[in-house]
Scaffold this motif. Structure first.
Motif, PDB file in Angstrom:
ATOM      1  N   LYS A  51       0.843  -1.194   0.000  1.00 35.60           N
ATOM      2  CA  LYS A  51       0.000   0.000   0.000  1.00 35.60           C
ATOM      3  C   LYS A  51       0.884   1.251   0.000  1.00 35.60           C
ATOM      4  CE  LYS A  51      -3.825  -2.260   2.419  1.00 35.60           C
ATOM      5  NZ  LYS A  51      -4.734  -2.206   3.600  1.00 35.60           N
ATOM      6  N   LYS A  52       1.427   1.529  -1.173  1.00 32.37           N
ATOM      7  CA  LYS A  52       2.357   2.661  -1.268  1.00 32.37           C
ATOM      8  C   LYS A  52       1.661   3.992  -1.019  1.00 32.37           C
ATOM      9  CE  LYS A  52       5.670   0.490  -4.416  1.00 32.37           C
ATOM     10  NZ  LYS A  52       6.385   0.608  -5.716  1.00 32.37           N
ATOM     11  N   THR A  53       0.413   4.105  -1.501  1.00 37.92           N
ATOM     12  CA  THR A  53      -0.297   5.365  -1.337  1.00 37.92           C
ATOM     13  C   THR A  53      -0.449   5.717   0.132  1.00 37.92           C
ATOM     14  OG1 THR A  53      -1.515   5.000  -3.393  1.00 37.92           O
ATOM     15  CG2 THR A  53      -2.437   6.601  -1.860  1.00 37.92           C
ATOM     16  N   ASN A  98       0.969   9.065   2.208  1.00 43.49           N
ATOM     17  CA  ASN A  98      -0.205   9.920   2.356  1.00 43.49           C
ATOM     18  C   ASN A  98       0.103  11.184   3.161  1.00 43.49           C
ATOM     19  OD1 ASN A  98      -3.015  10.137   1.648  1.00 43.49           O
ATOM     20  ND2 ASN A  98      -3.467   9.940   3.833  1.00 43.49           N
ATOM     21  N   LYS A 150       0.532  14.176   0.940  1.00 42.14           N
ATOM     22  CA  LYS A 150      -0.721  14.750   0.456  1.00 42.14           C
ATOM     23  C   LYS A 150      -1.382  15.597   1.536  1.00 42.14           C
ATOM     24  CE  LYS A 150      -5.127  13.379  -1.623  1.00 42.14           C
ATOM     25  NZ  LYS A 150      -5.966  12.232  -2.079  1.00 42.14           N
ATOM     26  N   PRO A 180       3.467   6.304  -6.705  1.00 38.68           N
ATOM     27  CA  PRO A 180       2.445   5.795  -7.623  1.00 38.68           C
ATOM     28  C   PRO A 180       1.907   6.901  -8.524  1.00 38.68           C
ATOM     29  CG  PRO A 180       2.038   5.034  -5.367  1.00 38.68           C
ATOM     30  CD  PRO A 180       3.121   6.050  -5.289  1.00 38.68           C
ATOM     31  N   PHE A 210      -1.097   8.619  -7.135  1.00 38.50           N
ATOM     32  CA  PHE A 210      -0.758   9.538  -6.053  1.00 38.50           C
ATOM     33  C   PHE A 210      -0.258  10.872  -6.617  1.00 38.50           C
ATOM     34  CE2 PHE A 210       2.135  11.282  -2.863  1.00 38.50           C
ATOM     35  CZ  PHE A 210       1.312  11.306  -1.745  1.00 38.50           C
ATOM     36  N   ASP A 222      -3.149  12.871  -7.706  1.00 38.09           N
ATOM     37  CA  ASP A 222      -3.830  13.537  -6.592  1.00 38.09           C
ATOM     38  C   ASP A 222      -3.129  14.846  -6.230  1.00 38.09           C
ATOM     39  OD1 ASP A 222      -5.627  11.473  -6.499  1.00 38.09           O
ATOM     40  OD2 ASP A 222      -4.621  10.409  -4.859  1.00 38.09           O
TER      41      ASP A 222
END
Length: 422
Positions: free
Chosen positions: A32-34, A38, A41, A83, A86, A89
């Protein structure tokens, strides 16, 4: 475990299973790289929210995006491949700030983010595409491994993953090329143009009307599949500006002393009134020309059907050329040509070569004016050009071109008498 607890007690620190980040980087990146990145972000979101509360200009937003927003993930991108989703985003946060999106309402995004990432001299704004930039930074790390084969990191990779340093293979990372604007030379010239510190109202008005014309031409091409050449759009927009200025000036009462009705020429001279009519949908037009002497008497007139004309200016230009030809046929050497198109009068009076699509016709008109010293072109209001206007509309609705000499056609006689009687 006991030894770890004993060592933690001696050092006075707390024992944890793992650290989330060390020196600003995640210590472990799983599937789960995002989720692992995170925090980047969240950090950028807080900055964007605080900026939205401020009244920022376009230049201020550009600086904040380039110097702050797009540098937030830069340190992490030196070591990890973020990613693509990502990166998108993060792009969405930046593009929302640029176009003025709020939490309640999103504004229209007039250009895609990919186009804004193109360099300025190619039509963009020079923002970074974070995914491409991430690939470039990792490629730079790979290049360092190739160039510094005796470094500690290469020795470490060699001991863990490869039998010899020569087995290290760095894959070629090719980022997709950005879209290239075919008008890149024009964009480069615009960005390098020397803009004065202060702009006059007249220049600012021309810039606004041309920008509106470009927007209108784009929408017409998109929704109606009709396209104008850039030169034609510019000429039309400047013509609209001239008419708008004339109407507003007239409404303010600043045209005192300006010619309102047709006036007779002075002794020994003639006058030729020229006008053009144009229907946009069918690209059909008509030209009207009337020549009168010093007493206001009709000498000659012509109405010509025009096919495949591109604009109102095009029809006005052909009408003036027909008037010049008619005066030459009648061997008239002293004559004033009157048109109600100010843009036309300015175009044929300029000494510079016209590079528009109608430049050949304009050059032919200038050749007439150069050949005959007493051929003059003046601008008059539409009220002083009624007879030519009637002839142009008659030609527009008629199937054949017509010419008259000495005796005027019946449908313009009242207008001619009205001009002479005032």
């Amino acid at each position: 475990m006991d030894k770890q607890l004993e060592l933690a007690e001696i050092l006075g620190v707390e024992r944890v299973e793992k650290h989330d980040r060390y020196l600003g980087l995640p210590t472990h990146v799983g599937r789960k790289k995002t989720a692992s990145f995170n925090y980047l972000k969240e950090k950028l979101t807080k900055k964007v929210v605080s900026w939205r509360a401020k009244l920022l200009s376009g230049g201020g937003k550009e600086i904040l995006i380039k110097a702050v927003a797009q540098t937030v993930p830069m340190y992490v991108m030196n070591c990890y491949l973020l990613p693509v989703g990502f990166c998108d985003d993060l792009h969405q946060l930046c593009t929302g700030l640029w176009w003025g999106d709020t939490g309640e309402k999103n504004k229209i995004h007039w250009r895609s983010w990919e186009r804004l990432c193109v360099p300025k001299h190619e039509g963009g704004l020079g923002f970074k595409n974070l995914h491409w930039f991430n690939l470039a930074m990792l490629a730079k790390q790979g290049w360092r491994l190739i160039q510094n084969s005796n470094s500690l990191i290469v020795s470490l990779y060699e001991a863990i993953y490869f039998s010899t340093a020569k087995d290290i293979v760095i894959g070629t990372i090719l980022a997709p090329p950005p879209p290239v604007d075919p008008m890149c030379k024009l964009w480069k010239a615009i960005w390098n143009a020397k803009v004065p510190g202060t702009v006059t109202k007249d220049v600012f008005a021309k810039v606004l009307i041309i920008m509106w014309s470009i927007w209108k031409n784009r929408n017409t091409q998109l929704w109606e599949n009709k396209r104008q050449r850039p030169s034609e759009a510019a000429l039309l927009s400047l013509g609209w500006l001239t008419e708008f200025t004339a109407i507003n000036t007239s409404s303010l009462g600043t045209t005192v002393g300006r010619q309102k009705k047709w006036e007779k020429p002075r002794h020994g001279w003639y006058k030729c009134s020229c006008d053009g009519a144009f229907v946009t949908d069918i690209h059909r037009g008509g030209s009207g020309v009337v020549i009168r002497d010093e007493h206001g008497q009709f000498r000659a007139g012509a109405g010509k059907v025009l096919v495949q004309v591109t604009s109102q200016f095009h029809a006005e230009l052909i009408a003036l050329l027909e008037g010049l030809k008619l005066a030459e046929i009648l061997h008239i050497s002293k004559i004033v040509f009157e048109t109600d198109c100010l843009l036309l009068q300015q175009a044929v009076s300029q000494p510079d070569t016209d590079l528009s699509t109608l430049g050949t016709i304009i050059a032919e008109v200038k050749e007439f004016l150069h050949r005959y010293a007493d051929f003059r072109v003046l601008h008059v209001p539409r009220e002083a050009n009624r007879v030519a206007h009637i002839l142009a509309n008659h030609a527009l609705n008629y199937s054949e071109s017509q010419s008259w000499f000495v005796v005027a056609p019946e449908f313009v006689r009242d207008a001619i008498l009205s001009d002479c009687s005032h």
